[in-house]
Design an enzyme around this catalytic site. Structure first.
Site, short mmCIF file in Angstrom:
data_model
loop_
_atom_site.label_atom_id
_atom_site.label_comp_id
_atom_site.label_asym_id
_atom_site.label_seq_id
_atom_site.Cartn_x
_atom_site.Cartn_y
_atom_site.Cartn_z
N GLU A 97 0.85 -1.18 0.00
CA GLU A 97 0.00 0.00 0.00
C GLU A 97 0.89 1.24 0.00
OE1 GLU A 97 -2.89 -0.33 3.18
OE2 GLU A 97 -3.33 -2.40 2.62
N CYS A 110 4.04 8.31 0.06
CA CYS A 110 4.59 7.43 1.09
C CYS A 110 4.55 6.01 0.54
CB CYS A 110 3.74 7.55 2.36
SG CYS A 110 4.22 6.39 3.65
N CYS A 117 5.04 -5.98 7.65
CA CYS A 117 6.18 -5.72 8.53
C CYS A 117 6.17 -6.73 9.66
CB CYS A 117 6.14 -4.30 9.09
SG CYS A 117 7.66 -3.91 10.00
N CYS A 121 5.46 -3.76 16.05
CA CYS A 121 5.28 -2.64 17.00
C CYS A 121 3.83 -2.63 17.49
CB CYS A 121 5.62 -1.32 16.32
SG CYS A 121 7.34 -1.23 15.78
N CYS A 124 1.02 -0.34 15.85
CA CYS A 124 1.00 -0.30 14.38
C CYS A 124 0.25 -1.50 13.82
CB CYS A 124 2.44 -0.27 13.87
SG CYS A 124 2.58 -0.38 12.09
N GLY A 178 6.54 -1.92 6.28
CA GLY A 178 7.85 -2.54 6.27
C GLY A 178 8.95 -1.69 6.85
N GLU A 179 10.07 -2.36 7.12
CA GLU A 179 11.27 -1.70 7.65
C GLU A 179 12.27 -1.61 6.49
OE1 GLU A 179 12.79 -0.12 10.41
OE2 GLU A 179 14.29 -0.06 8.82
N SER A 210 12.48 6.22 6.69
CA SER A 210 12.18 6.11 8.12
C SER A 210 12.47 4.70 8.61
CB SER A 210 10.70 6.44 8.34
OG SER A 210 10.36 6.18 9.68
N SER A 233 11.79 6.24 13.97
CA SER A 233 10.57 6.07 14.75
C SER A 233 10.98 5.69 16.17
CB SER A 233 9.74 4.96 14.07
OG SER A 233 8.52 4.80 14.72
N ASN A 235 9.50 6.85 19.72
CA ASN A 235 8.27 6.50 20.47
C ASN A 235 8.43 6.19 21.95
OD1 ASN A 235 6.89 6.65 17.94
ND2 ASN A 235 7.78 4.66 17.49
N ASN A 309 -3.06 6.89 15.96
CA ASN A 309 -4.23 6.65 15.11
C ASN A 309 -4.84 5.31 15.48
OD1 ASN A 309 -4.06 8.91 13.24
ND2 ASN A 309 -2.12 7.97 12.65
N CYS A 352 -0.57 7.00 9.56
CA CYS A 352 0.59 6.28 10.11
C CYS A 352 0.12 5.10 10.95
CB CYS A 352 1.40 7.21 11.01
SG CYS A 352 2.27 8.45 10.10
S1 SF4 Z 1 5.85 1.03 13.01
FE1 SF4 Z 1 7.11 0.60 11.21
S2 SF4 Z 1 8.62 -0.87 12.00
FE2 SF4 Z 1 6.97 -0.87 13.49
S3 SF4 Z 1 5.61 -2.53 12.83
FE3 SF4 Z 1 4.85 -0.63 11.87
S4 SF4 Z 1 5.79 -0.62 9.83
FE4 SF4 Z 1 6.96 -2.07 11.11
#
Ligand code: SF4
Length: 364
Positions: A97, A110, A117, A121, A124, A178-179, A210, A233, A235, A309, A352
């Site tokens: 996406e 983006c 991923c 996290c 997320c 993804g990372e 990022s 990121s 946090n 979010n 996000c």
């Molecule tokens: S915040 Fe980024 S690194 Fe963490 S799970 Fe979501 S997509 Fe992956």
């Protein structure tokens, strides 16, 4: 990537790969430059478009199974705030996406770097869905051609005039699913082509990657992709909290991460962007703000505060606006540049941390 690897999509090759391919076909090196120009600068739709190549070379490439792939646009959803989410499908059925975000004189795209991923996290949706995928269904890296395909798919929609006042994508951020630093080779190669003025022609200073903090790859990126912007990121300001919110912290704890950021080679007048998702009652207290300020001393940075979010199934909540402003003021008092970032596209699952909701069957 070399020609010995299984891909036959020519857009998976970089300059070296194309040179090796032409050599293997007994062609002169300048042919590689011609093909590169067609692939990335002129954006050819097929090998037969490459009219300054000899007919025999074009036939040979096709006979050998080479092609120019492009992702299928499975879905496009426009948010009430003008941003748009695209769902793209690839040959093996995987999806990614990406989101187009218009804003005054900028149109930011983006993009995703993996088909989900696996970092898991807690805040997320992409990570929660991705962490459940294992075996044959595991999250995979997107190839160079799939990274490029996202940009090209977005450009087509922009050219259709769907974004009033915008005629082209101006900024590209690797902040989707993804990372990116777990897909370092493809991402670095993609960035090289993206920011090559003889390639896709985007300005490096308008490209941002990022990361969740893959420390060895941050060091590698500093050497291999100079000129783009780095965002992290973060946090949380303690290992205890970050271990929970972002399990990757157990592997690369804050001390290592902060050291890598202090040592990151920045161009003049550039700063690292620190992203901090504010979650009500979890990481949004005065103490958290002060700890964050202390932690970031000696890191050349600015801070983006992103109110959480919500997505289906999460127990986390978004803080009140006043709390977000209070957190920001504490950072400003400590001498930091800190912005509150309004989330775009939450009604279409494009904000996000919300990407990947369609795969889960949860349409936000
Ligand atoms: S915040 Fe980024 S690194 Fe963490 S799970 Fe979501 S997509 Fe992956």
């Amino acid at each position: 990537m070399t020609t010995t690897e299984i891909t036959r999509d020519l857009r998976d090759l970089d300059k070296d790969g194309l040179t090796a391919l032409m050599e293997s076909l007994g062609e002169k090196p300048y042919r590689a430059r011609q093909v590169y120009d067609w692939l990335f600068h002129k954006n050819a739709a097929s090998i037969s478009d490459m009219t300054d190549l000899s007919l025999s070379l074009r036939d040979r490439l096709e006979a050998d199974g080479f092609y120019l792939g492009s992702p299928e646009l499975i879905q496009e959803r426009m948010s009430s705030d003008g941003s748009m989410k695209l769902v793209l499908g690839f040959k093996d059925g995987e999806q990614a996406e990406c989101v187009l975000i218009p804003d005054d004189n900028r149109l930011t795209l983006c993009i995703s770097s993996q088909s989900g991923c696996a970092l898991g996290c807690e805040f997320c949706m992409t990570g929660i869905v991705g962490a459940k995928r294992t075996g044959n269904n595991a999250v995979r890296n997107l190839t160079q051609s799939e990274l490029i395909g996202q940009v090209r798919a977005a450009e087509v929609l922009v050219r259709k005039g769907l974004f009033e006042g915008h005629i082209a994508v101006t900024n590209i951020v690797l902040m989707g699913m993804g990372e990116p630093l777990l897909n370092l080779d493809n991402v670095v190669s993609f960035i090289g082509i993206l920011t090559d003025q003889g390639g896709m022609g985007y300005a490096a200073r308008r490209v941002t990657l990022s990361t969740a903090g893959i420390v060895p790859a941050i060091k590698e990126l500093g050497k291999r992709a100079t000129g783009i912007n780095l965002a992290v990121s973060l946090n949380a300001a303690t290992d205890e909290m970050r271990d929970w919110l972002m399990p990757i912290n157990k592997r690369y704890p804050l001390k290592q991460l902060i050291l890598a950021l202090r040592e990151y080679p920045l161009k003049k007048r550039r700063r690292i962007t620190i992203e901090y998702v504010l979650i009500k009652g979890i990481n949004d207290t005065d103490k958290d703000a002060k700890r964050l300020a202390r932690l970031l001393r000696h890191v050349e940075c600015m801070i983006n505060l992103i109110p959480f979010n919500p997505f289906p199934g999460t127990e986390f909540e978004r803080p009140e606006d006043a709390e977000v402003v209070r957190f920001q003021h504490l950072l400003l008092e400590e001498g930091y540049t800190a912005y509150i970032r309004a989330s775009r596209g939450p009604d279409i699952g494009a904000a996000c941390g919300q990407l990947g909701s369609l795969r889960e069957g949860k349409v936000l």
